[in-house]
Design an enzyme around this catalytic site. Sequence first.
Site, mmCIF file in Angstrom:
data_model
loop_
_atom_site.group_PDB
_atom_site.id
_atom_site.type_symbol
_atom_site.label_atom_id
_atom_site.label_comp_id
_atom_site.label_asym_id
_atom_site.label_seq_id
_atom_site.Cartn_x
_atom_site.Cartn_y
_atom_site.Cartn_z
ATOM 1 N N ASP A 52 -5.502 3.776 -3.550
ATOM 2 C CA ASP A 52 -5.748 4.976 -3.395
ATOM 3 C C ASP A 52 -6.118 6.008 -4.586
ATOM 4 O O ASP A 52 -6.677 7.016 -4.557
ATOM 5 C CB ASP A 52 -5.072 5.942 -2.363
ATOM 6 C CG ASP A 52 -3.589 6.022 -2.752
ATOM 7 O OD1 ASP A 52 -3.269 5.401 -4.091
ATOM 8 O OD2 ASP A 52 -2.692 6.613 -2.170
ATOM 9 N N SER A 53 -5.719 5.198 -5.752
ATOM 10 C CA SER A 53 -6.068 6.111 -6.962
ATOM 11 C C SER A 53 -7.594 6.081 -7.169
ATOM 12 O O SER A 53 -8.113 6.965 -7.973
ATOM 13 C CB SER A 53 -5.812 5.128 -8.215
ATOM 14 O OG SER A 53 -6.014 3.621 -7.977
ATOM 15 N N ASP A 91 -4.596 -0.136 -0.053
ATOM 16 C CA ASP A 91 -3.719 1.049 -0.012
ATOM 17 C C ASP A 91 -3.849 1.841 1.358
ATOM 18 O O ASP A 91 -4.846 2.571 1.446
ATOM 19 C CB ASP A 91 -3.821 1.798 -1.373
ATOM 20 C CG ASP A 91 -2.559 2.167 -2.168
ATOM 21 O OD1 ASP A 91 -1.400 1.852 -1.456
ATOM 22 O OD2 ASP A 91 -2.732 2.701 -3.126
ATOM 23 N N LYS A 121 -0.539 -1.982 1.637
ATOM 24 C CA LYS A 121 0.509 -1.343 0.694
ATOM 25 C C LYS A 121 1.013 -0.008 1.433
ATOM 26 O O LYS A 121 -0.001 0.919 1.551
ATOM 27 C CB LYS A 121 0.165 -0.988 -0.806
ATOM 28 C CG LYS A 121 1.549 -0.715 -1.550
ATOM 29 C CD LYS A 121 1.078 -0.678 -3.054
ATOM 30 C CE LYS A 121 0.162 0.332 -3.647
ATOM 31 N NZ LYS A 121 0.699 1.534 -3.225
ATOM 32 N N GLU A 123 3.655 3.449 0.701
ATOM 33 C CA GLU A 123 4.622 3.980 -0.142
ATOM 34 C C GLU A 123 5.911 4.525 0.604
ATOM 35 O O GLU A 123 5.691 5.086 1.871
ATOM 36 C CB GLU A 123 3.973 5.234 -0.749
ATOM 37 C CG GLU A 123 2.629 5.075 -1.844
ATOM 38 C CD GLU A 123 2.223 6.260 -2.435
ATOM 39 O OE1 GLU A 123 2.862 7.333 -2.456
ATOM 40 O OE2 GLU A 123 1.187 5.935 -3.072
ATOM 41 N N GLU A 190 6.901 1.547 -9.584
ATOM 42 C CA GLU A 190 6.185 2.756 -10.486
ATOM 43 C C GLU A 190 6.977 3.703 -11.116
ATOM 44 O O GLU A 190 7.724 4.338 -10.635
ATOM 45 C CB GLU A 190 5.135 3.314 -9.914
ATOM 46 C CG GLU A 190 4.204 4.080 -10.489
ATOM 47 C CD GLU A 190 2.921 4.769 -9.770
ATOM 48 O OE1 GLU A 190 2.269 5.496 -10.489
ATOM 49 O OE2 GLU A 190 2.664 4.312 -8.661
#
Length: 295
Positions: A52-53, A91, A121, A123, A190
């Site tokens: 999602d970057s 993501d 993925k 978070e 991270e």
Amino acid sequence: MYVSPNSPEKVTVSTLQAKKEHRQVITMLTAYDYPTAQALDRVDIDAILVGDSLGMVVLGYQNTLSVTMEDMLHHCKAVSRGARRCHLVGDMPFMSYQVSAPEAIRNAGRFLQEGGMDAVKLEGGRDVAATIEATIAAGIPVMGHLGLTPQSVHKLGGLKVQGTSAEAARRLLEDALILERAGCYAIVLEAIPDRVAELVSERLNIPTIGIGAGAHCDGQVLVTHDLLGLFDQFTPKFAKKYADLQSEMMQAFRDYVADVTSHRFPSAEHCYRIGEEEFRALLESLEGKTVPSRA
């Protein structure tokens, strides 16, 4: 099973687990489009993260919170068309899995069914463990993400290093073990201290993928735009720049503008030709009379 680093076979969850067991380093980079995915596939990167970057480095958002499911699926489709060998991870964007487990499962399923991903993925730690467990029970592999979690930027008070106190580091390790028990096949770590990441990696049976977490994780991932020097608004300390493509692009654009305005481009080598006789016939048809030959 020993995994040859030059194996042409599709990289799977089992492949990554085998690499940890045989102390082979896992390589991972982000991709958001077809040509980048093709290039990564050809250099034998183990895994590609459609992160999602992309909200920041491709779509121009201030952070990742504005990224939607449709944004992610659009780019996942492009990447899955370009990569055949790499393990592909999508993501899950902000609010696509936080509301409820059923909604998370539906959205995760879209990454595999529509986006062509091999896994998703998520978070978070203990707060999302039940959702992760339900998603995995539905047959969808899940990679975890701990430490600096960009979707929680407001909660964390900014993009800051995590796990720097004994208590925070202990809680991070606990979360990692909880995610492993929930069924995650790997965890991204991270922006945490390298010794903490090493400790977590040693305690887990599943692979850890570091980004700003030191050299002792089981693998490494970077945002490709940081690696290539394509995004200059913010470069984290942990990102090594292997090229400066933005400068090269800008110089190429300047050269193009100069060539066009000075009539150096297009030159004869860039032009298509029509035969002299055919062109004479064209002119005659337009003018209604015979045109003298230039021979």
